[in-house]
Design a protein around this motif. Structure first.
Motif: not given
Length: 254
Positions: A206-207, A209-210, A200-201, A142, A145, A197
């Motif tokens: 998750q996406q 959140r990023m 991982h996402y 996190e 990214s 990024t």
């Protein structure tokens, strides 16, 4: 309405497009930055920006060290450590912090006053510290990214190189080396950060959140310019309603 947990994930291409669309909120759109590009800033405003951004510059390797401290992936650490070297320097390379000091001298600041942090506004300090603290507490991926604001950085550095010599001929030419260095460094860093990024996402949750994390980093950069606008454009520096005397001290330790 579907929740993020039930929405299908964005494709890799769509996710990258969403990340790059955040460039609409990059600090290049801030009125203070627009004024710099258009040659409307006073010497005081340029010096204020350089002095305050120095606090960001010296905090970046601390942020990167925090990411590495939380990262168990040796290969990722071996790539990420280059960012620290880029800023702190190493044998044969002065580093970005030293280059920024020379930028400060070229706009009329002394090395002593830049290093003392006496010009760093509270709003700038709080915003930058929030970013460093986020990097310390977040997962390493996190935090890594969150650096993806670098997606938009090469353009900003090239713009300065193209326009500042014309708009601000009083700035000494040898101060622009930092911007030249970052043209290649930022592009290299983007490739690594974007790979982390996109790899991982992979779920929609998750996406999303990023995208929130990237917006947080954009908010940090925007808030820094808000503080500078108050101090150097609207002439409302901190505590101006109660005193016109300098209230800061050299060698801050809290």
């Amino acid at each position: 309405m579907n929740s993020p947990q039930t929405l299908p994930p964005m494709t890799r291409e769509a996710f990258e497009t969403a990340l790059r669309a955040k460039g609409n909120f990059y600090h290049t759109q801030h009125p203070y930055h627009v004024a710099m590009y258009e040659g409307r800033c006073t010497p005081e405003q340029i010096r204020g920006w350089v002095a305050n951004r120095f606090y960001y510059q010296i905090s970046i390797p601390i942020k990167d060290a925090a990411i590495m401290a939380n990262c168990p992936d040796r290969d990722a650490r071996r790539q990420w450590v280059q960012r620290i070297l880029d800023h702190d320097g190493y044998e044969g390379a002065e580093g970005g912090i030293e280059a920024w000091l020379r930028l400060g001298e070229s706009v009329g600041l002394t090395r002593e006053e830049i290093l003392s942090e006496e010009h760093v506004l509270p709003g700038v300090r709080f915003a930058v510290d929030a970013y460093v603290n986020f990097a310390r507490r977040a997962t390493w991926k996190e935090a890594a990214s969150s650096s993806l604001t670098e997606l938009f950085a090469p353009t900003i550095h090239q713009n300065r190189l193209d326009t500042w010599p014309t708009h601000y001929p009083w700035i000494k030419a040898d101060g622009y080396q930092y911007f030249r260095n970052r043209l290649t460094e930022a592009r290299r860093d983007v490739e690594h950060g974007l790979q982390i990024t996109l790899d991982h996402y992979t779920t929609r949750e998750q996406q999303d959140r990023m995208l929130e994390i990237l917006q947080f980093k954009l908010d940090v950069l925007w808030s820094m310019l808000d503080a500078m606008t108050m101090a150097y454009e609207l002439k409302r520096p901190p505590y101006h309603t109660v005193t016109d005397q300098r209230v800061y001290h050299r060698g801050l330790s809290v």
